[in-house]
Design a protein around this motif. Structure first.
Motif, mmCIF file in Angstrom:
data_model
loop_
_atom_site.group_PDB
_atom_site.id
_atom_site.type_symbol
_atom_site.label_atom_id
_atom_site.label_comp_id
_atom_site.label_asym_id
_atom_site.label_seq_id
_atom_site.Cartn_x
_atom_site.Cartn_y
_atom_site.Cartn_z
ATOM 1 N N ALA A 114 -28.969 6.281 27.666
ATOM 2 C CA ALA A 114 -28.278 5.590 26.699
ATOM 3 C C ALA A 114 -27.732 4.388 27.721
ATOM 4 N N GLU A 115 -27.226 3.036 26.928
ATOM 5 C CA GLU A 115 -26.485 2.151 26.853
ATOM 6 C C GLU A 115 -26.136 2.374 25.787
ATOM 7 N N GLY A 116 -24.549 1.539 26.357
ATOM 8 C CA GLY A 116 -23.245 0.799 25.492
ATOM 9 C C GLY A 116 -22.958 1.907 25.260
ATOM 10 N N LEU A 158 -23.550 10.193 23.154
ATOM 11 C CA LEU A 158 -24.003 10.734 23.984
ATOM 12 C C LEU A 158 -22.927 11.969 24.438
ATOM 13 N N PHE A 159 -21.900 12.121 24.871
ATOM 14 C CA PHE A 159 -20.596 12.024 25.172
ATOM 15 C C PHE A 159 -20.714 13.110 24.058
ATOM 16 N N SER A 160 -19.817 13.352 23.066
ATOM 17 C CA SER A 160 -19.710 14.087 22.113
ATOM 18 C C SER A 160 -21.055 15.003 20.909
ATOM 19 N N ALA A 161 -22.519 14.825 22.100
ATOM 20 C CA ALA A 161 -23.522 15.683 21.224
ATOM 21 C C ALA A 161 -23.783 16.840 22.265
ATOM 22 N N ARG A 162 -24.132 17.920 21.477
ATOM 23 C CA ARG A 162 -23.921 19.336 21.885
ATOM 24 C C ARG A 162 -25.603 19.502 22.129
ATOM 25 N N ARG A 163 -26.609 18.529 21.745
ATOM 26 C CA ARG A 163 -28.084 18.886 22.190
ATOM 27 C C ARG A 163 -28.459 18.056 23.352
ATOM 28 N N PHE A 164 -27.197 17.599 23.977
ATOM 29 C CA PHE A 164 -27.942 16.419 25.355
ATOM 30 C C PHE A 164 -27.254 17.087 25.704
ATOM 31 N N GLU A 165 -27.190 17.284 27.679
ATOM 32 C CA GLU A 165 -27.028 17.117 28.794
ATOM 33 C C GLU A 165 -26.836 16.096 29.084
ATOM 34 N N VAL A 166 -25.397 15.555 30.034
ATOM 35 C CA VAL A 166 -24.682 14.393 30.279
ATOM 36 C C VAL A 166 -25.114 14.802 31.802
ATOM 37 N N GLU A 167 -25.833 13.821 32.712
ATOM 38 C CA GLU A 167 -26.401 13.895 34.062
ATOM 39 C C GLU A 167 -25.283 13.002 34.577
ATOM 40 N N SER A 168 -24.980 11.817 34.406
ATOM 41 C CA SER A 168 -24.245 11.192 35.170
ATOM 42 C C SER A 168 -24.382 9.758 34.499
ATOM 43 N N ALA A 169 -22.855 8.597 34.542
ATOM 44 C CA ALA A 169 -23.011 7.028 33.898
ATOM 45 C C ALA A 169 -22.963 6.380 34.739
ATOM 46 N N LEU A 170 -23.708 5.337 35.029
ATOM 47 C CA LEU A 170 -23.996 4.066 36.336
ATOM 48 C C LEU A 170 -22.965 2.674 35.663
ATOM 49 N N ILE A 171 -21.734 2.119 35.829
ATOM 50 C CA ILE A 171 -20.908 1.430 35.208
ATOM 51 C C ILE A 171 -21.096 0.284 36.063
ATOM 52 N N LEU A 172 -20.635 -1.461 35.312
ATOM 53 C CA LEU A 172 -20.822 -2.290 36.239
ATOM 54 C C LEU A 172 -19.103 -2.220 36.012
ATOM 55 N N GLU A 173 -19.082 -2.475 37.114
ATOM 56 C CA GLU A 173 -16.896 -3.169 37.999
ATOM 57 C C GLU A 173 -16.305 -3.408 36.777
ATOM 58 N N VAL A 231 -22.907 -0.763 31.158
ATOM 59 C CA VAL A 231 -22.380 0.210 30.482
ATOM 60 C C VAL A 231 -24.316 1.478 30.346
ATOM 61 N N LEU A 232 -24.188 2.482 31.071
ATOM 62 C CA LEU A 232 -25.332 3.107 31.518
ATOM 63 C C LEU A 232 -24.857 4.512 31.248
ATOM 64 N N ALA A 233 -26.368 5.372 30.683
ATOM 65 C CA ALA A 233 -25.672 6.934 30.840
ATOM 66 C C ALA A 233 -27.161 7.019 31.395
ATOM 67 N N LEU A 234 -27.483 8.546 32.131
ATOM 68 C CA LEU A 234 -28.647 8.777 32.095
ATOM 69 C C LEU A 234 -28.271 10.766 31.070
ATOM 70 N N GLY A 235 -29.176 10.627 30.168
ATOM 71 C CA GLY A 235 -29.179 11.717 29.498
ATOM 72 C C GLY A 235 -30.761 13.023 29.149
ATOM 73 N N ARG A 236 -30.170 14.366 29.157
ATOM 74 C CA ARG A 236 -31.601 15.004 29.034
ATOM 75 C C ARG A 236 -31.000 16.306 28.079
ATOM 76 N N ARG A 237 -31.760 16.173 27.099
ATOM 77 C CA ARG A 237 -32.840 16.479 25.925
ATOM 78 C C ARG A 237 -32.725 18.473 26.771
ATOM 79 N N ARG A 238 -31.455 19.158 25.867
ATOM 80 C CA ARG A 238 -31.094 20.924 26.374
ATOM 81 C C ARG A 238 -32.873 21.222 24.975
ATOM 82 N N ASP A 239 -33.179 22.232 25.559
ATOM 83 C CA ASP A 239 -34.391 22.588 24.409
ATOM 84 C C ASP A 239 -33.972 23.249 23.540
#
Lengths: 264, 264
Positions: B32-34, B41-56, B95-103
């Motif tokens: 996810a970007e931006g 994403l951080f408010s979504a219940r159907r997805f987990e979030v594994e990490s974020a990668l942010i420009l300093e 501004v990036l984050a890594l999400g994962r879909r829940r079953d």
């Protein structure tokens, strides 16, 4: 029909390095791509066409389209390899033409030529090529009579805008104003009722009834139309969800132009 | 907050070569970007979030967004140089984050959970990422309850589809069916009135009145929906100009969903 064997052939110089060509002096010229767009270009009165450049393997399917072009127009034919070398990247469709804008006399001449119930779309700050192309496509589908753009909006004759519009930028007349103030003043002088589409608009666009000449303003997604400009006209909204009140400007134009279409 | 000094750091491996990642096995993960998308994403219940990668340089503006994320989520921070080396191209927003879909249990579980007046959008053969993203954005704006896709449509969790949707693919629930026949049969089993949007449709979409559960089908611009599928349902059109009857499928979805919105 002229066979081109080298990317250095001076006759196809205007097709060279297509991607960069949008950025430098194009002298009113533009590249049209694809059969559908060429059909529109060859039928358009506001443009001259200087030549076509066709991939040899696509030639047989292009007969009906090329028959629409001026008889004296050169048709350059190239192999995939030569064509890719000319363009600077892989030209998948293999159907290009070089057009040139005729001098149309600017915004005054365009507005003076419009009917008494004309609808025009006025773009302020729409710099994204895809959005400008998509708005022109919607304007053509719902028979807007013209599109006007401020100088900060993208040139509709950029290659990608033409492509996304499926040729609509060659069909719907357009003109450019130096800024939104002169845009507003000129439209007022030609008797246009001017309305602004904005998420915080005072009235529902569906409740607006066209009477006489109408101009619909669209602004950027982020900042929207300048507040000083909106203060001078009626503002209209598209009602939508409270929890996701975000519509792309091209999508908003589709909804608004569909509502304003005189064919309804 | 973990500082990343090298593109080879194994902790940021899922962010490597982002452009190619859509094409290979992603195991339910997505990028996810931006800021706006990360808020969704951080408010979504159907997805987990594994990490974020942010420009300093973007970190200070991200405090409110990162506060929405799970407390244990690692936030990787990198310089522009390291970030570009990780991604494989210039990451402008940083501004990036890594999400994962829940079953979520698939299409049956999704349809069973929908209200009695649900509206779903059914996509057949929509393989273009921009169009899928734009349709989700319109679905969110006009409160469609779900989007269903056949297997030939593009995965909504492709990076570009997420970005174009401004996060709507993370907000509007979706499920995939193997083909349009099983899509139709399943929707029929759950009591949906199914209608197809098509340029040659028998009725005006504006004349359709929702009653009970409704599914709106959209097909590709070129070939449209399969005729065998359209033969099984009511077909609806958007009336437009005779001389330019060409509307992008995302624009068509905007008009149709606006008409079908229950908030109207």
């Amino acid at each position: 029909m002229i066979r081109i064997e080298s990317a250095e052939d001076p006759r196809i110089a205007p097709y060279r390095a297509i991607r960069e060509r949008d950025l430098v002096g194009r002298e009113g010229r533009f590249i049209a791509e694809g059969k559908v767009v060429l059909n529109v270009l060859f039928s358009a009165r506001r443009f001259e066409v200087e030549s076509a450049l066709i991939l040899e393997s696509r030639l047989s399917g292009m007969a009906a389209t090329l028959a629409l072009a001026p008889a004296e127009m050169p048709v350059y034919v190239a192999s995939q390899e030569v064509m890719d070398a000319i363009a600077g990247f892989h030209i998948h469709r293999g159907v290009l033409a070089l057009g040139r804008r005729r001098d149309g006399g600017g915004m005054d001449a365009l507005l003076a030529s419009l009917p008494e119930d004309a609808l025009v779309v006025a773009l302020v700050g729409i710099s994204n090529h895809d959005n400008v192309g998509a708005i022109f496509r919607n304007a053509a589908a719902f028979e807007a009579d013209a599109v006007l753009l401020d100088a900060s909006s993208c040139d509709p004759l950029y290659r990608k805008a033409i492509r996304v519009s499926v040729g609509a930028v060659l069909k719907v007349p357009f003109a450019t104003a130096p800024d939104e103030t002169s845009l507003f003043d000129t439209l007022a002088r030609y008797g246009f009722t001017q309305i602004a589409l904005s998420p915080g608009g005072a009235e529902e666009i569906g409740d607006f009834r066209r009477a006489g000449r109408t101009a619909l303003y669209l602004g950027t997604e982020g900042e929207g139309l300048p507040t000083t400009l909106m203060a001078r006209m009626k503002t209209m909204r598209i009602a939508m969800s409270d929890s996701f009140d975000s519509l792309n400007v091209a999508a908003a134009s589709a909804i608004a132009l569909h509502r304003l279409w005189r064919g309804r």
